[in-house]
Scaffold this motif. Structure first.
Motif, PDB file in Angstrom:
ATOM      1  N   ASN A  91       0.839  -1.188   0.000  1.00  0.00           N
ATOM      2  CA  ASN A  91       0.000   0.000   0.000  1.00  0.00           C
ATOM      3  C   ASN A  91       0.880   1.246   0.000  1.00  0.00           C
ATOM      4  O   ASN A  91       1.774   1.380   0.844  1.00  0.00           O
ATOM      5  CB  ASN A  91      -0.919  -0.008   1.233  1.00  0.00           C
ATOM      6  N   GLN A  92       0.646   2.121  -0.973  1.00  0.00           N
ATOM      7  CA  GLN A  92       1.395   3.377  -1.094  1.00  0.00           C
ATOM      8  C   GLN A  92       2.902   3.126  -1.185  1.00  0.00           C
ATOM      9  O   GLN A  92       3.714   3.823  -0.578  1.00  0.00           O
ATOM     10  CB  GLN A  92       1.093   4.300   0.092  1.00  0.00           C
ATOM     11  N   CYS A  93       3.283   2.107  -1.933  1.00  0.00           N
ATOM     12  CA  CYS A  93       4.703   1.766  -2.101  1.00  0.00           C
ATOM     13  C   CYS A  93       5.192   2.205  -3.479  1.00  0.00           C
ATOM     14  O   CYS A  93       4.409   2.442  -4.397  1.00  0.00           O
ATOM     15  CB  CYS A  93       4.908   0.263  -1.919  1.00  0.00           C
ATOM     16  N   GLU A  94       6.504   2.275  -3.616  1.00  0.00           N
ATOM     17  CA  GLU A  94       7.122   2.652  -4.882  1.00  0.00           C
ATOM     18  C   GLU A  94       8.222   1.654  -5.215  1.00  0.00           C
ATOM     19  O   GLU A  94       9.093   1.386  -4.380  1.00  0.00           O
ATOM     20  CB  GLU A  94       7.695   4.066  -4.794  1.00  0.00           C
ATOM     21  N   ILE A  95       8.152   1.104  -6.420  1.00  0.00           N
ATOM     22  CA  ILE A  95       9.141   0.128  -6.896  1.00  0.00           C
ATOM     23  C   ILE A  95       9.702   0.679  -8.202  1.00  0.00           C
ATOM     24  O   ILE A  95       8.957   0.860  -9.171  1.00  0.00           O
ATOM     25  CB  ILE A  95       8.495  -1.253  -7.112  1.00  0.00           C
ATOM     26  N   ASP A 143      10.266  -4.739 -17.113  1.00  0.00           N
ATOM     27  CA  ASP A 143       8.872  -5.170 -17.104  1.00  0.00           C
ATOM     28  C   ASP A 143       8.327  -4.852 -15.717  1.00  0.00           C
ATOM     29  O   ASP A 143       9.061  -4.918 -14.726  1.00  0.00           O
ATOM     30  CB  ASP A 143       8.757  -6.671 -17.379  1.00  0.00           C
ATOM     31  N   ALA A 144       7.040  -4.544 -15.637  1.00  0.00           N
ATOM     32  CA  ALA A 144       6.513  -4.104 -14.343  1.00  0.00           C
ATOM     33  C   ALA A 144       5.933  -5.265 -13.538  1.00  0.00           C
ATOM     34  O   ALA A 144       6.381  -5.549 -12.436  1.00  0.00           O
ATOM     35  CB  ALA A 144       5.462  -3.021 -14.543  1.00  0.00           C
ATOM     36  N   LEU A 145       4.919  -5.954 -14.064  1.00  0.00           N
ATOM     37  CA  LEU A 145       4.213  -6.989 -13.302  1.00  0.00           C
ATOM     38  C   LEU A 145       4.037  -8.226 -14.163  1.00  0.00           C
ATOM     39  O   LEU A 145       3.409  -8.165 -15.220  1.00  0.00           O
ATOM     40  CB  LEU A 145       2.841  -6.457 -12.860  1.00  0.00           C
ATOM     41  N   VAL A 157       5.040   1.897  -9.907  1.00  0.00           N
ATOM     42  CA  VAL A 157       6.102   1.051 -10.446  1.00  0.00           C
ATOM     43  C   VAL A 157       6.612   1.735 -11.705  1.00  0.00           C
ATOM     44  O   VAL A 157       5.844   1.970 -12.638  1.00  0.00           O
ATOM     45  CB  VAL A 157       5.582  -0.365 -10.776  1.00  0.00           C
ATOM     46  N   HIS A 158       7.890   2.059 -11.749  1.00  0.00           N
ATOM     47  CA  HIS A 158       8.379   2.809 -12.907  1.00  0.00           C
ATOM     48  C   HIS A 158       9.874   2.585 -13.125  1.00  0.00           C
ATOM     49  O   HIS A 158      10.586   2.114 -12.232  1.00  0.00           O
ATOM     50  CB  HIS A 158       8.088   4.303 -12.754  1.00  0.00           C
ATOM     51  N   ILE A 190       1.829   2.727 -13.355  1.00  0.00           N
ATOM     52  CA  ILE A 190       2.905   1.934 -13.934  1.00  0.00           C
ATOM     53  C   ILE A 190       3.433   2.710 -15.139  1.00  0.00           C
ATOM     54  O   ILE A 190       2.678   2.979 -16.082  1.00  0.00           O
ATOM     55  CB  ILE A 190       2.407   0.541 -14.364  1.00  0.00           C
ATOM     56  N   SER A 191       4.712   3.075 -15.121  1.00  0.00           N
ATOM     57  CA  SER A 191       5.224   3.938 -16.186  1.00  0.00           C
ATOM     58  C   SER A 191       6.692   3.666 -16.452  1.00  0.00           C
ATOM     59  O   SER A 191       7.385   3.022 -15.658  1.00  0.00           O
ATOM     60  CB  SER A 191       5.029   5.411 -15.799  1.00  0.00           C
ATOM     61  N   GLN A 192       7.158   4.182 -17.584  1.00  0.00           N
ATOM     62  CA  GLN A 192       8.559   4.059 -17.992  1.00  0.00           C
ATOM     63  C   GLN A 192       9.007   2.594 -17.944  1.00  0.00           C
ATOM     64  O   GLN A 192       9.949   2.223 -17.250  1.00  0.00           O
ATOM     65  CB  GLN A 192       9.452   4.919 -17.090  1.00  0.00           C
TER      66      GLN A 192
END
Length: 808
Positions: free
Chosen positions: A297-301, A331-333, A326-327, A349-351
Motif C-alpha cells: 500500500n502506497q509503495c514505490e518500486i 517489465d513491471a508486473l 512502479v516505474h 505503472i510507467s517508464q
C-alpha cells in the motif's frame, strides 16, 4: 596492560561490612558485593571469566572508554544472571563455542560496552532474560553478532554490529527482541535472521547494509515488523521470507540489491506500507507458491538495474498493490501459473521498457482504476486460461495498448488507450477477450486489430483519430468464428473493415454505428455455414506461387535462391517417382537482412511452394519471436517451444529476430533452452516442419555459432539486401495503384531524391518505410484536397511532391 584493582562501594547498612574496599580481582569484588553496590574497575586487562549474579553496577573508570578489558583465555568472558548494570567495558572472547557476553536472567542494562571477539556470538540473550542494551558495539568476524534465543527478549538501542562471521542479529527459539536505531553491517550471513515458531523481531529506525547474504531473513513461522528501516548493499536478496513467515515493512527503504529486493515463498505473508524498493538486479518483489501473499500500500518500486520484471507472482501466489507506483523497470508486473493472482488498485505503472502487465500460464490479474504509460506493451494476456479484468484503466504512450493471444480471455471494461504507436487492442492466435465501453484515440495503427478469426467481443467501444483505421478484422480462423461487434463507433466512415468470417453486429444507432460501413451485413440473421470445400481452399500450383514471388519488387538474389531450392526439390521428387535415389535437400533456411525487406512474405510463399510440391502437408506460416518461445521460469520454455512447433506442423515455423534467443549476456537466460529444444524437434520431426530463422546479418552469425547443432540444421543462408531508391519508388507506385491513386508530375523524381536522402539507420524499415511514406502522402493529400470546394477526379487521385513528408 596489567590487571588493576577493583573498588567496591557498598550501599548497604550492615555494620559488619566495610562501605568501601579494593579487591585484586573482579571475581573477588563480585563475591563481596551486594545488590546495589557499585564496582568501579581500574584500567587493565582481566583474564577472568566473570559471572554477575547480583544487581550491582559494574563499570570502567569515567573518561577512559576501552581501558578495561575482560579477556579470558577461553570460555564466556562475561555472564549476567541478574538485573545488574554493566557499563564502559571492553569484552574479548576467544572461544568459538561460547558467546563473549551471555545474558541468562533478569533485566540488566548494558551501556557503552564494546565487544571485540571471535566467539560463537558477540552478545547472547537466553531464556527469561530481558536486557536493555544501549550504545553497544559488536565486532565478531568468527560468529553471530547478537543472538537472542530460547524465549529471550530485550531492547537494543543505538547498538552496532560492525562485523559478523554469520548473521548480524539472530532470533530463534521463540525469542522476541526489539531493535531501535541500530546498525548492522559487514556480516557474512543475513543481516537480521528470525526463525522458528513464536520467534519475532521488531526493528525501528535501523540500517542493514554491506551484507554477504540476505539483508533480512524471516523463516519457519517466525514474524518480524520493521519500521523506518534501510536495507541496502547486500550480495543476495534484500529481504527473504520462507515457510509461513510473516513480515511487515512500514516506511522502509530497500535499495542497491543485486538480486531480488524481496523474495518470499511457501505460504509467507508480507505487508508493505509506504515502502520504497529501488535499484534491484532481479525482481523488486518475487512471490512464489500457493498461500504466499504480498499486500503493498502506497509503495514505490523503481529503477531496476537488471532485466527482470519488477513484480513477479508465480506458482499460485497472490500480490495486492494498492496506490503504488512502479516505474523505470524492464517489465513491471508478471503473473504466471494457474492459481496465481495480482490485484492492482489505483496504481501508476510507467517508464517500462517492455511489458507493463503480463499474465500467462493460467494466471489472473485484476487492475482497477490504474494508469499505464510509456511502455512497449500496456497489458499482455498471453495464453489459455490466463485472464482477469482491466476496469477503468488508462493506457497511454505505449507501442501496443493491450494484447490478447493464444486462448487468453480477459475482460476489459471502461478502459482508454491513447497514442499507441501500433494497435490500441490487438487480438491474435485464438485469443478471445471481452472489450466493453473501451476507447482508443490517436493510434499510429488500428484502434482494435483482431486477426486469425479470434472470437473477441466488442460492445459499445469507440475509436478516434486512428491512423490506419478504427477497427481491423483480418482474415483467418474457422467458419463461424470471428469477433462479435455490438454498438461500436468511430470518427471515421471506414473505421470497420468487413471481417473474413461472420460477425454478429447489433446496433441501436445505425447512423453512427460502424456496422454501417459493412455492406451486406445483417444484424440478426446468420449466414449459412460455409461448406468444407469453401473453408479449406485448394493449394495453389507452384507456378502461380513462383509468379507472385517474381512480382515482388527487387530481391533478385532471393528469387534465384528460392528457385534453385524449388528445382532441387522438384527434381528429387521426380527421381523418386522414377525409382532413382534423390539427393537429400535440407529445407530449413536462414534469412538475414534488415527489417522490411520481405523476409516474412518470402517465408509464406516458400511454404506454399513446398505444399504445392507435396513436401509439406499444409504450407501455412506460423510466425513467432522470442516472447512466444521463452518462458519466465524453469521448464516453461520447452513447453512453449513445443507448442509453437506443433502449431507449425505441416507448414513453416518462422522465427523472427532469432538471435534474441541467445543474448550476449545469457548467463541466466532461458533462450538457450529454446534453442536446444528446437534443435531436437527439428531432428525428431525433420519431415513435419520447415524452420526459417531470420534477423540482422551480424546478429544471426552469432546466433548460429551458439549451438553446434544449430548451423548444421540449416541448408543455406539467404541474404535480403536493402531496397534501392528506385525499388522503394516502385513499392510506392504499387501502393498507389492498389488504392486508386496516381503520382503527379514530378512526384516520382521527388520520391527518388527522398529515398536517397532518408537516413538508413537502425530505425529504417525498407519496404515498410515505403508504405509508410505512401500513407503519409495520402494523409497530407487529404489535408490539402479537403480545402477545395469541388475537387476534380485528378484532385482526388494525384499525389504531388508537396505531399511528401519532411525528412526528420
Amino acid at each position: 596492560m596489567a590487571q588493576g584493582t577493583v573498588q567496591v562501594t557498598h550501599t548497604g547498612t550492615s555494620r559488619w561490612r566495610r562501605r568501601t574496599g579494593e579487591y585484586a580481582s573482579l571475581a573477588a569484588a563480585l563475591e563481596a558485593a551486594a545488590d546495589g553496590d557499585v564496582l568501579t574497575v581500574a584500567p587493565g586487562t582481566y583474564r577472568e571469566n566473570l559471572v554477575v549474579e547480583r544487581a550491582v553496577t559494574l563499570r570502567g573508570p569515567e573518561g577512559s572508554p576501552g581501558s578495561v578489558r575482560i579477556a579470558p583465555v577461553d570460555g564466556v568472558p562475561l555472564t549476567v544472571r541478574a538485573s545488574a548494570v554493566v557499563q564502559d567495558l571492553h569484552v574479548e572472547g576467544q572461544d568459538s563455542a561460547a558467546p563473549a557476553l551471555l545474558v541468562e536472567e533478569g533485566t540488566p542494562e548494558l551501556l557503552d560496552v564494546r565487544i571485540v571477539t571471535r566467539s560463537a556470538a558477540g552478545i547472547e540473550v537466553r531464556g527469561g532474560a530481558r536486557p536493555t542494551v544501549r550504545r553497544c558495539t559488536v565486532d565478531n568476524p568468527g560468529g553471530v553478532g547478537i543472538a537472542v534465543l530460547d524465549g529471550g527478549g530485550g531492547v537494543f538501542e543505538e547498538c552496532e554490529v560492525v562485523a559478523a562471521g554469520q548473521s548480524g542479529v539472530l532470533v530463534r527459539g521463540g525469542a522476541h527482541p526489539r531493535l531501535e536505531r541500530c546498525r548492522v553491517h559487514h556480516t557474512s550471513g543475513a543481516g537480521l535472521s528470525v526463525t522458528g515458531e513464536n520467534s519475532s523481531l521488531e526493528a525501528v529506525g535501523c540500517e542493514v547494509y554491506e551484507v554477504k547474504g540476505s539483508g533480512v531473513q524471516v523463516t519457519a513461522r517466525a514474524t518480524a515488523h520493521l519500521t523506518d528501516c534501510d536495507v541496502h548493499r547486500t550480495t543476495s536478496d534484500g529481504v527473504t521470507l520462507d515457510t509461513d513467515a510473516v513480515l511487515t515493512l512500514a516506511d522502509c527503504r530497500i535499495h542497491d540489491i543485486p538480486e531480488n529486493a524481496v523474495d518470499l515463498r511457501s505460504r509467507s505473508v508480507l505487508t508493505l506500507t509506504r515502502t520504497t524498493v529501488r535499484q534491484f538486479g532481479r525482481n523488486g518483489l518475487s512471490v512464489w507458491d500457493p498461500g504466499t501473499r504480498v499486500d503493498a500500500n502506497q509503495c514505490e518500486i523503481f529503477d531496476s538495474t537488471g532485466d527482470y520484471p519488477a513484480v513477479w507472482v508465480s506458482d499460485g501466489a497472490t500480490a495486492v498493490l494498492d496506490s503504488c507506483r512502479v516505474h523505470d523497470v524492464p517489465d513491471a508486473l508478471f503473473v504466471l501459473d494457474r492459481g496465481s493472482r495480482a490485484d492492482v488498485v489505483d496504481s501508476d505503472i510507467s517508464q517500462v521498457r517492455n511489458t507493463a502487465v503480463s499474465v500467462s500460464d493460467g494466471a489472473t490479474a485484476q487492475l482497477d482504476d490504474c494508469r499505464i504509460r510509456d511502455a512497449a506493451t500496456g497489458a499482455w494476456f498471453r495464453d489459455h486460461g490466463s485472464g482477469g479484468t482491466l476496469s477503468g484503466c488508462t493506457v497511454d504512450g505505449t507501442q501496443t495498448g493491450v494484447i490478447v493471444t493464444k486462448g487468453a480471455d480477459p475482460t476489459i471494461e471502461r478502459c482508454t488507450v491513447t497514442s499507441p504507436a501500433e494497435a490500441g487492442f490487438y487480438v491474435s492466435a485464438d485469443g478471445r477477450g471481452s472489450f466493453l465501453n473501451c476507447r482508443v484515440a490517436d493510434s499510429g495503427g488500428y484502434g482494435f486489430h483482431v486477426i486469425d478469426g479470434c472470437r473477441a467481443t466488442l460492445r459499445k467501444c469507440r475509436t478516434e483519430r486512428c491512423a490506419r483505421g478504427g477497427y481491423e478484422f483480418a482474415e483467418g480462423g474457422a467458419p463461424g468464428s470471428g469477433p462479435v461487434v455490438e454498438d461500436c463507433t468511430s470518427d471515421e466512415s471506414t473505421g470497420l473493415r468487413a471481417p473474413a468470417h461472420e460477425t454478429a453486429v447489433e446496433t441501436s444507432r445505425p447512423s453512427t454505428s460502424l456496422s454501417g460501413a459493412i455492406p451486406g451485413q445483417r444484424t440478426t440473421e446468420r449466414e449459412p455455414p460455409a461448406t468444407e470445400t469453401e473453408a479449406t481452399p485448394q493449394a495453389r500450383a507452384s507456378k502461380a506461387v513462383l509468379g507472385e514471388l517474381d512480382a515482388l519488387v527487387g530481391l533478385e538474389n532471393v528469387k534465384r535462391e528460392v528457385r534453385a531450392l524449388t528445382d532441387m526439390i522438384e527434381v528429387g521428387r521426380r527421381r523418386q517417382l522414377a525409382g532413382l535415389k534423390a539427393a537429400s535437400a535440407r529445407r530449413h533456411l536462414v534469412f538475414t537482412g534488415s527489417p522490411g525487406t520481405g523476409k516474412t512474405t518470402v517465408a509464406r510463399l516458400y511454404g506454399e511452394i513446398l505444399a504445392s510440391l507435396g513436401v509439406l502437408e499444409k504450407g501455412h506460416l506460423v510466425e513467432v519471436s522470442r516472447v512466444d518461445l521463452v518462458g519466465e521460469h524453469i521448464g516453461s520454455t520447452a513447453i512453449r517451444t513445443q507448442e509453437a512447433f506443433d502449431r507449425a506442423r505441416g507448414g513453416v515455423l518462422f522465427i523472427d529476430e532469432a538471435y534474441a534467443l541467445s543474448p550476449e549476456d545469457s548467463g541466466r537466460d532461458f533462450g538457450r533452452e529454446a534453442i536446444d529444444t528446437l534443435v531436437k524437434l527439428m531432428e525428431d520431426h525433420r519431415e513435419a516442419v520447415v524452420v526459417i530463422v531470420a534477423g540482422y546479418t551480424v546478429e544471426m552469425e552469432r546466433f548460429l555459432s551458439v549451438n553446434p547443432g544449430v548451423a548444421s540444421r540449416f541448408s543455406r543462408t539467404i541474404t535480403f539486401n536493402d531496397y534501392l531508391p528506385d525499388e522503394l519508388l516502385r513499392i510506392v507506385e504499387q501502393q498507389a495503384e492498389e488504392h486508386e491513386y496516381r503520382l503527379g508530375p514530378g512526384a516520382a523524381e521527388a520520391l527518388l531524391k527522398y529515398f536517397t536522402a532518408i537516413p538508413k539507420g537502425a530505425a529504417f524499415g525498407n519496404g515498410r518505410t515505403a508504405r509508410q511514406t505512401f500513407e503519409a502522402m495520402v494523409e497530407r493529400h487529404a489535408g490539402r484536397v479537403a480545402q477545395l470546394d469541388e475537387p476534380s477526379t485528378d484532385d482526388l487521385t494525384l499525389l504531388y511532391s508537396e505531399d511528401l513528408p519532411e525528412l526528420s
